[in-house]
Design a protein around this motif. Sequence first.
Motif, PDB file in Angstrom:
ATOM      1  N   VAL A 147     -57.629 -37.225 -24.816  1.00 43.73           N
ATOM      2  CA  VAL A 147     -57.128 -35.884 -24.598  1.00 43.73           C
ATOM      3  C   VAL A 147     -57.653 -34.852 -23.787  1.00 43.73           C
ATOM      4  CG1 VAL A 147     -56.820 -33.590 -26.380  1.00 43.73           C
ATOM      5  CG2 VAL A 147     -57.070 -36.172 -27.474  1.00 43.73           C
ATOM      6  N   LEU A 148     -56.739 -34.408 -22.962  1.00 35.23           N
ATOM      7  CA  LEU A 148     -57.083 -33.628 -21.693  1.00 35.23           C
ATOM      8  C   LEU A 148     -57.950 -32.399 -22.124  1.00 35.23           C
ATOM      9  CD1 LEU A 148     -53.723 -33.928 -19.457  1.00 35.23           C
ATOM     10  CD2 LEU A 148     -55.969 -35.122 -19.357  1.00 35.23           C
ATOM     11  N   PRO A 149     -58.852 -31.851 -21.348  1.00 32.32           N
ATOM     12  CA  PRO A 149     -59.414 -30.660 -21.634  1.00 32.32           C
ATOM     13  C   PRO A 149     -58.891 -29.473 -21.480  1.00 32.32           C
ATOM     14  CG  PRO A 149     -60.322 -31.751 -19.645  1.00 32.32           C
ATOM     15  CD  PRO A 149     -59.451 -32.896 -20.163  1.00 32.32           C
ATOM     16  N   THR A 150     -57.632 -29.644 -20.213  1.00 31.79           N
ATOM     17  CA  THR A 150     -56.750 -28.345 -20.259  1.00 31.79           C
ATOM     18  C   THR A 150     -55.932 -28.465 -21.206  1.00 31.79           C
ATOM     19  OG1 THR A 150     -57.050 -28.794 -17.754  1.00 31.79           O
ATOM     20  CG2 THR A 150     -55.250 -27.471 -18.499  1.00 31.79           C
ATOM     21  N   GLN A 151     -55.700 -27.178 -22.070  1.00 32.73           N
ATOM     22  CA  GLN A 151     -54.963 -26.732 -23.174  1.00 32.73           C
ATOM     23  C   GLN A 151     -54.621 -25.154 -23.196  1.00 32.73           C
ATOM     24  OE1 GLN A 151     -57.629 -27.805 -26.599  1.00 32.73           O
ATOM     25  NE2 GLN A 151     -58.406 -25.692 -26.678  1.00 32.73           N
ATOM     26  N   PHE A 152     -53.678 -25.094 -24.091  1.00 34.82           N
ATOM     27  CA  PHE A 152     -53.307 -23.646 -24.041  1.00 34.82           C
ATOM     28  C   PHE A 152     -52.865 -23.145 -25.241  1.00 34.82           C
ATOM     29  CE2 PHE A 152     -49.279 -20.488 -23.533  1.00 34.82           C
ATOM     30  CZ  PHE A 152     -50.182 -19.582 -23.355  1.00 34.82           C
ATOM     31  N   GLY A 153     -53.288 -21.890 -25.776  1.00 34.89           N
ATOM     32  CA  GLY A 153     -53.162 -21.467 -27.146  1.00 34.89           C
ATOM     33  C   GLY A 153     -52.247 -20.159 -26.749  1.00 34.89           C
ATOM     34  N   LEU A 154     -50.999 -20.095 -27.370  1.00 40.50           N
ATOM     35  CA  LEU A 154     -50.186 -18.819 -27.217  1.00 40.50           C
ATOM     36  C   LEU A 154     -50.427 -17.819 -28.259  1.00 40.50           C
ATOM     37  CD1 LEU A 154     -47.814 -17.373 -25.743  1.00 40.50           C
ATOM     38  CD2 LEU A 154     -46.300 -18.583 -27.046  1.00 40.50           C
ATOM     39  N   ALA A 155     -51.202 -16.739 -27.700  1.00 43.16           N
ATOM     40  CA  ALA A 155     -51.266 -15.681 -29.070  1.00 43.16           C
ATOM     41  C   ALA A 155     -50.055 -14.825 -29.222  1.00 43.16           C
ATOM     42  CB  ALA A 155     -52.659 -14.951 -28.402  1.00 43.16           C
ATOM     43  N   HIS A 156     -50.068 -14.189 -30.361  1.00 47.61           N
ATOM     44  CA  HIS A 156     -48.892 -13.413 -30.428  1.00 47.61           C
ATOM     45  C   HIS A 156     -47.646 -13.728 -30.101  1.00 47.61           C
ATOM     46  CE1 HIS A 156     -52.127 -10.347 -30.846  1.00 47.61           C
ATOM     47  NE2 HIS A 156     -52.814 -10.876 -29.912  1.00 47.61           N
ATOM     48  N   ALA A 157     -47.624 -15.020 -30.793  1.00 52.04           N
ATOM     49  CA  ALA A 157     -46.057 -15.789 -30.370  1.00 52.04           C
ATOM     50  C   ALA A 157     -44.767 -15.329 -30.842  1.00 52.04           C
ATOM     51  CB  ALA A 157     -46.326 -17.297 -31.153  1.00 52.04           C
ATOM     52  N   ALA A 158     -45.014 -14.634 -31.969  1.00 54.50           N
ATOM     53  CA  ALA A 158     -43.807 -13.564 -32.263  1.00 54.50           C
ATOM     54  C   ALA A 158     -42.881 -12.817 -31.308  1.00 54.50           C
ATOM     55  CB  ALA A 158     -44.131 -12.898 -33.618  1.00 54.50           C
ATOM     56  N   ALA A 159     -43.918 -12.238 -30.524  1.00 55.50           N
ATOM     57  CA  ALA A 159     -43.160 -11.292 -29.330  1.00 55.50           C
ATOM     58  C   ALA A 159     -43.353 -12.047 -27.944  1.00 55.50           C
ATOM     59  CB  ALA A 159     -44.070 -10.153 -29.354  1.00 55.50           C
ATOM     60  N   ALA A 160     -43.656 -13.367 -27.995  1.00 67.11           N
ATOM     61  CA  ALA A 160     -43.785 -13.954 -26.470  1.00 67.11           C
ATOM     62  C   ALA A 160     -42.539 -14.751 -26.095  1.00 67.11           C
ATOM     63  CB  ALA A 160     -45.002 -15.125 -26.829  1.00 67.11           C
ATOM     64  N   PHE A 161     -41.581 -14.587 -26.562  1.00 65.83           N
ATOM     65  CA  PHE A 161     -40.559 -15.668 -26.119  1.00 65.83           C
ATOM     66  C   PHE A 161     -39.216 -14.590 -25.948  1.00 65.83           C
ATOM     67  CE2 PHE A 161     -42.597 -18.604 -28.530  1.00 65.83           C
ATOM     68  CZ  PHE A 161     -42.787 -19.656 -27.821  1.00 65.83           C
ATOM     69  N   HIS A 162     -38.229 -14.712 -25.124  1.00 60.62           N
ATOM     70  CA  HIS A 162     -36.969 -14.025 -24.891  1.00 60.62           C
ATOM     71  C   HIS A 162     -36.035 -14.768 -25.849  1.00 60.62           C
ATOM     72  CE1 HIS A 162     -37.923 -11.837 -21.245  1.00 60.62           C
ATOM     73  NE2 HIS A 162     -38.414 -13.069 -20.648  1.00 60.62           N
ATOM     74  N   GLU A 163     -34.801 -14.249 -26.046  1.00 60.36           N
ATOM     75  CA  GLU A 163     -33.808 -14.746 -26.902  1.00 60.36           C
ATOM     76  C   GLU A 163     -33.590 -16.196 -26.484  1.00 60.36           C
ATOM     77  OE1 GLU A 163     -32.219 -13.649 -29.724  1.00 60.36           O
ATOM     78  OE2 GLU A 163     -33.704 -12.101 -29.733  1.00 60.36           O
ATOM     79  N   ASP A 164     -33.429 -16.487 -25.187  1.00 54.78           N
ATOM     80  CA  ASP A 164     -33.034 -17.891 -24.801  1.00 54.78           C
ATOM     81  C   ASP A 164     -34.173 -18.828 -24.805  1.00 54.78           C
ATOM     82  OD1 ASP A 164     -34.907 -17.144 -22.710  1.00 54.78           O
ATOM     83  OD2 ASP A 164     -33.400 -17.372 -20.951  1.00 54.78           O
ATOM     84  N   GLY A 165     -35.300 -18.623 -25.351  1.00 56.15           N
ATOM     85  CA  GLY A 165     -36.660 -19.533 -25.560  1.00 56.15           C
ATOM     86  C   GLY A 165     -37.435 -19.530 -24.636  1.00 56.15           C
ATOM     87  N   THR A 166     -37.269 -18.633 -23.481  1.00 55.14           N
ATOM     88  CA  THR A 166     -38.232 -18.744 -22.512  1.00 55.14           C
ATOM     89  C   THR A 166     -39.392 -17.899 -22.764  1.00 55.14           C
ATOM     90  OG1 THR A 166     -36.819 -17.284 -21.069  1.00 55.14           O
ATOM     91  CG2 THR A 166     -36.361 -19.595 -20.568  1.00 55.14           C
ATOM     92  N   LEU A 167     -40.480 -18.044 -22.280  1.00 53.16           N
ATOM     93  CA  LEU A 167     -41.651 -17.179 -22.434  1.00 53.16           C
ATOM     94  C   LEU A 167     -41.366 -15.971 -21.493  1.00 53.16           C
ATOM     95  CD1 LEU A 167     -44.632 -19.867 -22.209  1.00 53.16           C
ATOM     96  CD2 LEU A 167     -43.826 -18.375 -24.117  1.00 53.16           C
TER      97      LEU A 167
END
Length: 192
Positions: A147-167
């Motif tokens: 399991v790679l040490p590089t990881q990512f946690g997206l906080a406040h996900a409810a507001a993180a995406f555009h309508e088209d699903g992009t960040l």
Amino acid sequence: MPSPKILAFAGATRIQSWNKKLIRVAVRAAEEAGGDVTLIDLRDYPMPFYDGDLEKAEGLPHKARELKALMVANHAFLLSCPEYNSSISAVLKNTIDWISRPQPNETPAVAFRGKVAALLAASPGNLGGIRGLLTVRQVLTTLGVLVLPTQFGLAHAAAAFHEDGTLKEDGHRAAVGAVTSELVRVVSLVNP
């Protein structure tokens, strides 16, 4: 060298899961980095709760056998994992438990041992689901996954995406790109 084969999925079944949105972003990034990515939905692989008596009586459920074969056929896993009470989701743990069950004349942990995994998480909270990734990392490492040490946690996900699903944020897109690029690079080194 052929592109590394990567199996991607979210550890969630909810249709509008933020982790399903995040895994779709990550799949595009992994493909741009040179990965040959297969995206699946755990909703398409329903399994009963793991039960040793059921396994003894009926063997591995059909959907578990199907998913296990798919996992064996790939070099790596790209996972976006929801955090449930600071830990792994029940559906992801149950999936891992069934897939890890050895079958006759099969190498132990055949679907996991020697694979590489990259972890992501999305959460409405401030920590982006990273507490749950500790458990996911522990379970996968126990089964022989690097399991790679590089990881990512997206906080406040409810507001993180555009309508088209992009960040929406460049920094979030860059973080997902860093995780997926590292996965493709390491898998290419491990499986030349």
